[in-house]
Design a protein around this motif. Structure first.
Motif, PDB file in Angstrom:
ATOM      1  N   LEU A  40       0.810  -0.929   0.124  1.00 49.98           N
ATOM      2  CA  LEU A  40       0.419  -0.168   0.033  1.00 49.98           C
ATOM      3  C   LEU A  40       1.326   0.954   0.297  1.00 49.98           C
ATOM      4  N   SER A  41       2.345   1.454   0.177  1.00 51.12           N
ATOM      5  CA  SER A  41       3.046   1.888   0.458  1.00 51.12           C
ATOM      6  C   SER A  41       2.516   2.941   1.300  1.00 51.12           C
ATOM      7  N   PRO A  42       2.377   2.513   2.469  1.00 50.40           N
ATOM      8  CA  PRO A  42       2.014   3.630   3.891  1.00 50.40           C
ATOM      9  C   PRO A  42       2.435   4.208   4.062  1.00 50.40           C
ATOM     10  N   ARG A  43       2.107   5.220   4.767  1.00 50.11           N
ATOM     11  CA  ARG A  43       3.194   6.537   5.899  1.00 50.11           C
ATOM     12  C   ARG A  43       2.505   5.974   7.226  1.00 50.11           C
ATOM     13  N   LEU A  44       4.159   5.414   7.696  1.00 49.74           N
ATOM     14  CA  LEU A  44       3.911   4.568   8.844  1.00 49.74           C
ATOM     15  C   LEU A  44       4.529   5.541  10.403  1.00 49.74           C
ATOM     16  N   ARG A  45       4.170   5.448  10.874  1.00 51.76           N
ATOM     17  CA  ARG A  45       4.679   6.810  12.491  1.00 51.76           C
ATOM     18  C   ARG A  45       5.165   5.115  13.308  1.00 51.76           C
ATOM     19  N   ILE A  46       6.300   5.600  13.573  1.00 56.29           N
ATOM     20  CA  ILE A  46       6.660   3.683  14.428  1.00 56.29           C
ATOM     21  C   ILE A  46       6.690   3.871  15.869  1.00 56.29           C
ATOM     22  N   VAL A  47       5.862   3.565  16.920  1.00 60.60           N
ATOM     23  CA  VAL A  47       6.142   3.822  18.202  1.00 60.60           C
ATOM     24  C   VAL A  47       6.618   2.647  19.291  1.00 60.60           C
ATOM     25  N   LYS A  48       7.061   2.945  19.722  1.00 64.94           N
ATOM     26  CA  LYS A  48       7.658   1.541  21.624  1.00 64.94           C
ATOM     27  C   LYS A  48       5.697   1.123  21.366  1.00 64.94           C
ATOM     28  N   GLY A  49       4.902   1.478  21.846  1.00 65.00           N
ATOM     29  CA  GLY A  49       3.479   1.341  22.421  1.00 65.00           C
ATOM     30  C   GLY A  49       2.968   1.597  23.463  1.00 65.00           C
ATOM     31  N   ALA A  50       2.250   2.574  23.953  1.00 64.18           N
ATOM     32  CA  ALA A  50       2.167   2.809  24.976  1.00 64.18           C
ATOM     33  C   ALA A  50       1.097   2.842  26.180  1.00 64.18           C
ATOM     34  N   TYR A  51       0.215   0.811  25.798  1.00 59.63           N
ATOM     35  CA  TYR A  51      -0.712   0.242  26.979  1.00 59.63           C
ATOM     36  C   TYR A  51       0.265  -0.331  27.664  1.00 59.63           C
ATOM     37  N   LYS A  52      -1.136  -1.842  28.548  1.00 60.92           N
ATOM     38  CA  LYS A  52      -0.649  -2.469  28.836  1.00 60.92           C
ATOM     39  C   LYS A  52      -0.853  -3.373  28.736  1.00 60.92           C
ATOM     40  N   GLU A  53      -0.048  -4.316  27.972  1.00 62.56           N
ATOM     41  CA  GLU A  53      -0.220  -5.754  27.421  1.00 62.56           C
ATOM     42  C   GLU A  53       0.467  -6.830  27.548  1.00 62.56           C
ATOM     43  N   PRO A  54      -0.009  -7.891  27.858  1.00 63.25           N
ATOM     44  CA  PRO A  54      -0.143  -9.806  28.381  1.00 63.25           C
ATOM     45  C   PRO A  54       1.495  -9.594  27.278  1.00 63.25           C
ATOM     46  N   ALA A  55       2.538 -10.686  28.433  1.00 61.94           N
ATOM     47  CA  ALA A  55       3.382 -10.874  27.160  1.00 61.94           C
ATOM     48  C   ALA A  55       3.068 -11.669  26.256  1.00 61.94           C
ATOM     49  N   ASP A  56       1.343 -12.659  26.360  1.00 59.85           N
ATOM     50  CA  ASP A  56       1.301 -13.865  24.991  1.00 59.85           C
ATOM     51  C   ASP A  56       1.197 -12.508  23.717  1.00 59.85           C
ATOM     52  N   VAL A  57       1.137 -11.470  23.791  1.00 62.85           N
ATOM     53  CA  VAL A  57       1.477 -10.807  22.928  1.00 62.85           C
ATOM     54  C   VAL A  57       2.200  -9.838  22.574  1.00 62.85           C
ATOM     55  N   ALA A  58       3.040  -8.822  24.065  1.00 66.03           N
ATOM     56  CA  ALA A  58       4.066  -7.945  23.783  1.00 66.03           C
ATOM     57  C   ALA A  58       4.714  -8.054  24.188  1.00 66.03           C
ATOM     58  N   PHE A  59       6.167  -7.801  23.285  1.00 63.35           N
ATOM     59  CA  PHE A  59       7.613  -7.816  23.963  1.00 63.35           C
ATOM     60  C   PHE A  59       7.736  -8.163  25.723  1.00 63.35           C
ATOM     61  N   PRO A  60       7.801  -7.951  26.772  1.00 62.78           N
ATOM     62  CA  PRO A  60       8.149  -7.641  28.348  1.00 62.78           C
ATOM     63  C   PRO A  60       8.784  -6.550  28.595  1.00 62.78           C
TER      64      PRO A  60
END
Ligand code: FDA
Length: 305
Positions: free
Chosen positions: A177-197
């Motif tokens: 899609l040739s998207p313009r993307l913003r890369i962030v670290k992530g700001a929500y509380k996420e469980p270890a089965d979906v996000a690097f702890p």
């Protein structure tokens, strides 16, 4: 201790009762350090001031936990109002929004109708719109909606979070899609089965995502206050002869303003995310969770009242 404070503020950020109460009482506890004001007029002053310093803006009309169609429509109308202000006053600004505030949790029909309404106006005024990324339960739906809207409008981008395991695959899937993307670290509380702890793994993945998207040839917003990520990007674009107009640095309003100016002086594009509106509470709590050192400002704010 830091992890406990982070979890505490993220818990507070998700509290619907406190969110509603905060709306009534105005910007409190030092929130005005991170939120430009409650009105569009005040936000415009902040944008003009930043633009004068050579800093571009992405403007966010704050809103969370929308559960009624009328609220979602009102959020969309306020975002349209922001776009018109930007266009008519020739501000160097874009807008950012959350799909939940446009009715994503109510129905597909409502969120798509509101987004198309916004994008029609954005197209007319040539204002770019970025869809923020919320918690992992909404990633799939957000990317689905983004993909559909990107096939209809050019003036739209979204966000990829480095803490999610899935993000590398998402970037590759969005590549056609040739998207313009913003890369962030992530700001929500996420469980270890979906996000690097661990922070180290998040940082490594952040660099990998930036590398991938830049080498895929697409516009990349490096949205971070972390000097390690900024220096990595500077070195990478130099080594790969990537032009200055294929990327920009982004930071949040009120965070490292002197670093923002330094990057402008070094000749880089710098954009600041400027939130405004009465629904400041959740946004403010996530900022405190990111950096418990900011709690000092809150305590001073309370003492002053
Ligand atoms: P991190 O928090 O890992 O900190 C690393 C280092 O940066 C610190 O050790 C310090 O040196 C420096 N630093 C960080 N904060 C500082 C401060 N207040 N003062 C001084 N130094 C500081 N998230 C999301 O989930 N969805 C989204 O759509 C967005 N959108 C978004 C837009 C923009 C423009 C930005 C900048 C950020 C977001 N975010 C976001 C938030 C993002 O996910 C993340 O939570 C914050 O940017 C904090 O992470 P950092 O990368 O800044 O570094």
């Amino acid at each position: 201790m830091e992890k406990m404070l982070r979890n505490f503020f993220l818990y507070l950020a998700g509290n619907k009762t406190l969110t509603k109460m905060a709306k009534k009482y105005g910007l409190k506890f030092g929130a005005s350090r991170f939120v430009a004001g409650e009105t569009i007029e005040r936000a415009v002053q902040v944008i003009q001031d930043l633009n004068q310093k050579g800093i571009k803006v992405t403007l966010d009309f704050l809103g969370e936990f929308i559960s009624k169609e009328s609220e979602a429509n009102e959020m969309a109308n306020n975002t349209i109002r922001s776009i018109k202000y930007i266009g008519e006053q020739h501000l160097d600004a874009q807008v950012s929004l959350k799909l939940t505030s446009m009715g994503m949790d109510i129905s597909d029909e409502i969120v798509m109708r509101n987004m198309r309404k916004i994008l029609e106006v954005a197209k007319t005024y040539d204002v770019f719109v970025t869809i923020d990324m919320e918690d992992h339960t909404r990633t799939e739906q957000t990317l689905k909606i983004f993909t559909q809207l990107k096939s209809e409008y050019d003036c739209i981008g979204t966000v990829i979070q480095a803490y999610l395991y899935r993000s590398q695959k998402d970037i590759e899937q969005l590549h056609p899609l040739s998207p313009r993307l913003r890369i962030v670290k992530g700001a929500y509380k996420e469980p270890a089965d979906v996000a690097f702890p661990n922070k180290k793994e998040v940082d490594e993945n952040y660099k990998k995502l930036v590398r991938t998207h830049l080498l895929n040839g697409h516009f990349t917003a490096i949205a971070t206050h972390d000097d390690a990520m900024i220096e990595y990007t500077k070195q990478f674009v130099q080594n790969h002869k990537i032009a200055n107009d294929q990327f920009e640095f982004q930071m949040l309003y009120g965070i490292r303003p002197e670093r923002q100016l330094e990057l402008v002086k070094e000749g880089f594009n710098m954009r600041v995310y400027v939130p405004y509106g009465t629904d400041w509470y959740g946004y403010f709590m996530r900022r405190l969770a990111e950096r418990p050192a900011n709690v000092g400002f809150v305590l001073k704010g309370i003492v002053k009242k």
